[in-house]
Design a protein around this motif. Structure first.
Motif, PDB file in Angstrom:
ATOM      1  N   UNK A 162       0.856  -1.190   0.000  1.00  0.00           N
ATOM      2  CA  UNK A 162       0.000   0.000   0.000  1.00  0.00           C
ATOM      3  C   UNK A 162       0.893   1.241   0.000  1.00  0.00           C
ATOM      4  N   UNK A 163       0.631   2.108  -0.944  1.00  0.00           N
ATOM      5  CA  UNK A 163       1.438   3.319  -1.101  1.00  0.00           C
ATOM      6  C   UNK A 163       0.527   4.526  -1.198  1.00  0.00           C
ATOM      7  N   UNK A 164       0.819   5.557  -0.401  1.00  0.00           N
ATOM      8  CA  UNK A 164       0.035   6.790  -0.445  1.00  0.00           C
ATOM      9  C   UNK A 164       0.716   7.768  -1.403  1.00  0.00           C
ATOM     10  N   UNK A 165       0.012   8.101  -2.476  1.00  0.00           N
ATOM     11  CA  UNK A 165       0.503   9.059  -3.463  1.00  0.00           C
ATOM     12  C   UNK A 165      -0.092  10.430  -3.139  1.00  0.00           C
ATOM     13  N   UNK A 166       0.773  11.418  -2.964  1.00  0.00           N
ATOM     14  CA  UNK A 166       0.328  12.783  -2.644  1.00  0.00           C
ATOM     15  C   UNK A 166       0.965  13.774  -3.604  1.00  0.00           C
ATOM     16  N   UNK A 167       0.192  14.800  -3.962  1.00  0.00           N
ATOM     17  CA  UNK A 167       0.746  15.915  -4.724  1.00  0.00           C
ATOM     18  C   UNK A 167       0.580  17.183  -3.897  1.00  0.00           C
ATOM     19  N   UNK A 168       1.673  17.902  -3.731  1.00  0.00           N
ATOM     20  CA  UNK A 168       1.676  19.151  -2.978  1.00  0.00           C
ATOM     21  C   UNK A 168       1.899  20.325  -3.931  1.00  0.00           C
ATOM     22  N   UNK A 169       1.313  21.452  -3.589  1.00  0.00           N
ATOM     23  CA  UNK A 169       1.645  22.703  -4.255  1.00  0.00           C
ATOM     24  C   UNK A 169       2.393  23.569  -3.246  1.00  0.00           C
ATOM     25  N   UNK A 170       3.582  24.018  -3.634  1.00  0.00           N
ATOM     26  CA  UNK A 170       4.415  24.881  -2.792  1.00  0.00           C
ATOM     27  C   UNK A 170       4.340  26.303  -3.332  1.00  0.00           C
ATOM     28  N   UNK A 171       3.977  27.231  -2.473  1.00  0.00           N
ATOM     29  CA  UNK A 171       3.850  28.627  -2.856  1.00  0.00           C
ATOM     30  C   UNK A 171       4.869  29.471  -2.093  1.00  0.00           C
ATOM     31  N   UNK A 172       5.425  30.467  -2.781  1.00  0.00           N
ATOM     32  CA  UNK A 172       6.439  31.338  -2.190  1.00  0.00           C
ATOM     33  C   UNK A 172       6.096  32.794  -2.522  1.00  0.00           C
ATOM     34  N   UNK A 173       6.225  33.665  -1.522  1.00  0.00           N
ATOM     35  CA  UNK A 173       6.011  35.100  -1.725  1.00  0.00           C
ATOM     36  C   UNK A 173       7.081  35.866  -0.973  1.00  0.00           C
ATOM     37  N   UNK A 174       7.428  37.022  -1.491  1.00  0.00           N
ATOM     38  CA  UNK A 174       8.438  37.886  -0.868  1.00  0.00           C
ATOM     39  C   UNK A 174       7.808  39.265  -0.709  1.00  0.00           C
ATOM     40  N   UNK A 175       7.535  39.643   0.545  1.00  0.00           N
ATOM     41  CA  UNK A 175       6.866  40.910   0.837  1.00  0.00           C
ATOM     42  C   UNK A 175       7.859  41.872   1.472  1.00  0.00           C
ATOM     43  N   UNK A 176       7.921  43.087   0.936  1.00  0.00           N
ATOM     44  CA  UNK A 176       8.778  44.126   1.512  1.00  0.00           C
ATOM     45  C   UNK A 176       7.943  45.043   2.397  1.00  0.00           C
ATOM     46  N   UNK A 177       8.448  45.298   3.601  1.00  0.00           N
ATOM     47  CA  UNK A 177       7.795  46.215   4.537  1.00  0.00           C
ATOM     48  C   UNK A 177       8.617  47.498   4.580  1.00  0.00           C
ATOM     49  N   UNK A 178       7.987  48.602   4.188  1.00  0.00           N
ATOM     50  CA  UNK A 178       8.688  49.878   4.140  1.00  0.00           C
ATOM     51  C   UNK A 178       8.703  50.529   5.525  1.00  0.00           C
ATOM     52  N   UNK A 179       9.889  50.717   6.074  1.00  0.00           N
ATOM     53  CA  UNK A 179      10.073  51.363   7.372  1.00  0.00           C
ATOM     54  C   UNK A 179      10.882  52.645   7.188  1.00  0.00           C
ATOM     55  N   UNK A 180      10.844  53.513   8.172  1.00  0.00           N
ATOM     56  CA  UNK A 180      11.684  54.714   8.081  1.00  0.00           C
ATOM     57  C   UNK A 180      13.163  54.346   7.965  1.00  0.00           C
ATOM     58  N   UNK A 181      13.769  54.729   6.886  1.00  0.00           N
ATOM     59  CA  UNK A 181      15.190  54.537   6.623  1.00  0.00           C
ATOM     60  C   UNK A 181      15.587  53.070   6.419  1.00  0.00           C
ATOM     61  N   UNK A 182      14.633  52.167   6.239  1.00  0.00           N
ATOM     62  CA  UNK A 182      14.984  50.764   6.021  1.00  0.00           C
ATOM     63  C   UNK A 182      13.830  50.019   5.371  1.00  0.00           C
ATOM     64  N   UNK A 183      14.145  48.846   4.841  1.00  0.00           N
ATOM     65  CA  UNK A 183      13.150  47.965   4.228  1.00  0.00           C
ATOM     66  C   UNK A 183      13.335  46.572   4.813  1.00  0.00           C
ATOM     67  N   UNK A 184      12.258  45.989   5.298  1.00  0.00           N
ATOM     68  CA  UNK A 184      12.288  44.649   5.873  1.00  0.00           C
ATOM     69  C   UNK A 184      11.618  43.683   4.906  1.00  0.00           C
ATOM     70  N   UNK A 185      12.326  42.626   4.510  1.00  0.00           N
ATOM     71  CA  UNK A 185      11.761  41.614   3.619  1.00  0.00           C
ATOM     72  C   UNK A 185      11.223  40.445   4.438  1.00  0.00           C
ATOM     73  N   UNK A 186      10.000  40.058   4.143  1.00  0.00           N
ATOM     74  CA  UNK A 186       9.359  38.920   4.794  1.00  0.00           C
ATOM     75  C   UNK A 186       9.102  37.856   3.734  1.00  0.00           C
ATOM     76  N   UNK A 187       9.790  36.735   3.858  1.00  0.00           N
ATOM     77  CA  UNK A 187       9.622  35.643   2.906  1.00  0.00           C
ATOM     78  C   UNK A 187       8.629  34.640   3.487  1.00  0.00           C
ATOM     79  N   UNK A 188       7.611  34.313   2.699  1.00  0.00           N
ATOM     80  CA  UNK A 188       6.555  33.412   3.156  1.00  0.00           C
ATOM     81  C   UNK A 188       6.475  32.221   2.204  1.00  0.00           C
ATOM     82  N   UNK A 189       6.387  31.038   2.774  1.00  0.00           N
ATOM     83  CA  UNK A 189       6.190  29.848   1.953  1.00  0.00           C
ATOM     84  C   UNK A 189       5.241  28.902   2.670  1.00  0.00           C
TER      85      UNK A 189
END
Length: 218
Positions: A162-189
């Motif tokens: 018995x074998x369980x066959x699975x298909x996954x979808x992997x999603x990736x996003x890169x969000x930039x947060x604008x701060x005073x004098x800097x930028x913070x990147x938030x990577x989400x997957x």
């Protein structure tokens, strides 16, 4: 040294001291803000984007092409009841990834244009006690690049023949947060199961994706 010259020196020293205090305060407040965004806003953005990933995948799966899950993989058996071939239909799989990516891109762009991600003004003081009090300001977000969408297939032995066959979808996003004098990147997957099938019978050591062989790992 004349009295006038001494006054000028004192005035210059006073200006220097005031500037040093102002710069120190700005650096202190900026450091607190960046640290707070790391702990608070990053978690909030990640939660919202993961929710978008999940809802976008669910919405895409309502498409007519994906209602019959047998459209994803063709499983063929031999005369002895063993699996002779597992073939993934890349036309259907690619169509699903395209729809998921398009819906996710739309929803993430709407999130970046909204005022849903807010941080209290008191966060600049660096105090956990008063961090949730006072007014809030909305962070400016920017989606960096396009949403990345990939898929992967896994095989897991769950019993004798018995074998369980699975298909996954992997999603990736890169969000930039604008701060005073800097930028913070938030990577989400995030990964989401879109197909499962319990295969009964011995499986081959490889399966095909429209003619391209892939090894099975059981």
């Amino acid at each position: 040294m004349c009295r006038c010259a001494r006054r000028k020196i004192k005035a210059v020293l006073a200006v220097i001291i005031i500037l040093a205090i102002v710069i120190s305060c700005l650096l202190y407040f900026r450091g607190n803000l960046v640290e707070y965004v790391d702990k608070y806003a990053s978690a909030l953005i990640t939660t919202k984007v993961v929710d978008i990933f999940n809802s976008s995948t669910t919405e895409a799966l309502t498409g007519e092409m994906f209602q019959d899950k047998d459209n994803f993989y063709d499983i063929r058996y031999d005369n002895d009841g063993n699996v002779a071939l597992i073939s993934g239909d890349m036309v259907v799989i690619n169509a699903l990834m395209r729809d998921v990516a398009a819906i996710t891109q739309r929803e993430v762009n709407l999130l970046c244009e909204s005022d849903d991600v807010q941080v209290p003004y008191s966060s600049i003081l660096g105090s956990v006690v008063i961090a949730n009090y006072g007014g809030k300001y909305s962070l400016k977000l920017e989606n960096v690049g396009n949403i990345q969408c990939n898929y992967r297939t896994t095989f897991e032995s769950v019993g004798i023949n018995q074998t369980l066959l699975c298909m996954y979808i992997d999603l990736f996003a890169d969000i930039s947060v604008m701060l005073p004098l800097s930028v913070k990147n938030v990577k989400v997957q995030n990964s989401m199961v879109v197909y499962q099938n319990l295969i009964v019978g011995k499986v081959p050591e490889f399966y095909f994706q429209n003619g391209m062989g892939n090894s099975l790992k059981l």
